[in-house]
Design an enzyme around this catalytic site. Sequence first.
Site, short mmCIF file in Angstrom:
data_model
loop_
_atom_site.label_atom_id
_atom_site.label_comp_id
_atom_site.label_asym_id
_atom_site.label_seq_id
_atom_site.Cartn_x
_atom_site.Cartn_y
_atom_site.Cartn_z
N ASP A 8 -2.88 -6.30 13.62
CA ASP A 8 -3.25 -4.91 13.92
C ASP A 8 -3.98 -4.87 15.25
OD1 ASP A 8 -2.51 -3.91 11.21
OD2 ASP A 8 -4.21 -5.14 10.59
N ASN A 21 -0.46 -0.85 13.41
CA ASN A 21 0.08 -1.91 12.57
C ASN A 21 1.30 -2.52 13.23
OD1 ASN A 21 -1.48 -1.50 10.00
ND2 ASN A 21 -0.54 0.52 10.15
N ASP A 40 0.81 -7.84 9.15
CA ASP A 40 -0.57 -8.31 9.21
C ASP A 40 -1.32 -7.99 10.50
OD1 ASP A 40 0.03 -9.68 6.68
OD2 ASP A 40 0.95 -11.20 7.94
N ARG A 65 0.86 -1.19 0.00
CA ARG A 65 0.00 0.00 0.00
C ARG A 65 0.89 1.24 0.00
NH1 ARG A 65 -3.41 -1.24 4.40
NH2 ARG A 65 -4.73 -2.28 2.89
N ASP A 94 -6.81 -9.48 12.46
CA ASP A 94 -6.08 -10.16 11.39
C ASP A 94 -5.13 -11.26 11.86
OD1 ASP A 94 -7.42 -8.45 9.64
OD2 ASP A 94 -5.84 -6.95 9.74
N GLU A 144 -4.91 -13.87 9.12
CA GLU A 144 -4.06 -13.40 8.03
C GLU A 144 -2.58 -13.54 8.42
OE1 GLU A 144 -3.21 -9.32 5.44
OE2 GLU A 144 -4.83 -9.33 6.92
N ASP A 194 4.78 -4.56 6.63
CA ASP A 194 3.54 -4.78 7.37
C ASP A 194 3.43 -6.27 7.70
OD1 ASP A 194 0.73 -5.61 7.70
OD2 ASP A 194 0.25 -3.53 7.26
#
Length: 177
Positions: free
Chosen positions: A107, A87, A105, A23, A120, A123, A103
């Site tokens: 959070d 994050n 994953d 991102r 997450d 994830e 990152d």
Amino acid sequence: MAIPKEGEFVTIQSYKHDGHLHRTWRDTMVLKTSEYSLIGVNDHTLVTESDGRRWVTREPAIVYFHKKYWFNIIAMIREKGVSYYCNLASPYLLDDEALKYIDYDLDIKVFPDGEKRLLDVDEYEFHSKIMEYPEDIDFILKENVKTLVDWINNGKGPFSEAYVDIWYQRYQELSKK
């Protein structure tokens, strides 16, 4: 890269452990830099996802990055109060292109009423397997979750009401110049 000065803009790039761009935030205004940290603000900032989708942030948000901690913090200033999105991520680095971090994953979201949620986890477990996160990274991230929860519970740093007020006021002053 020269350290950006107050009022200048930087791009922020979030990557995944395998090196893929995740991102990008364009034009984050720098509010303060120090040897170890950068504080900035996103306000109607263009965000581009790895699949090319684009969107614009809806509200002002104070962002906090650190070169030693494995997390970054976004304080979103909303009508119902400040919400935080944290994050779990590598410490940042700054080069000629952008402020960059990986990152990981996981959070933590903190609601205006103080409720906390770890997000997450599925994830994280999935990416941990397919990207083969090393055991030391897993340990570091779990220790930094503890640090982050301590900061939240004790109103440290960005979780202090005064912190958000001071930096949002500074952003408003710089925006008028």
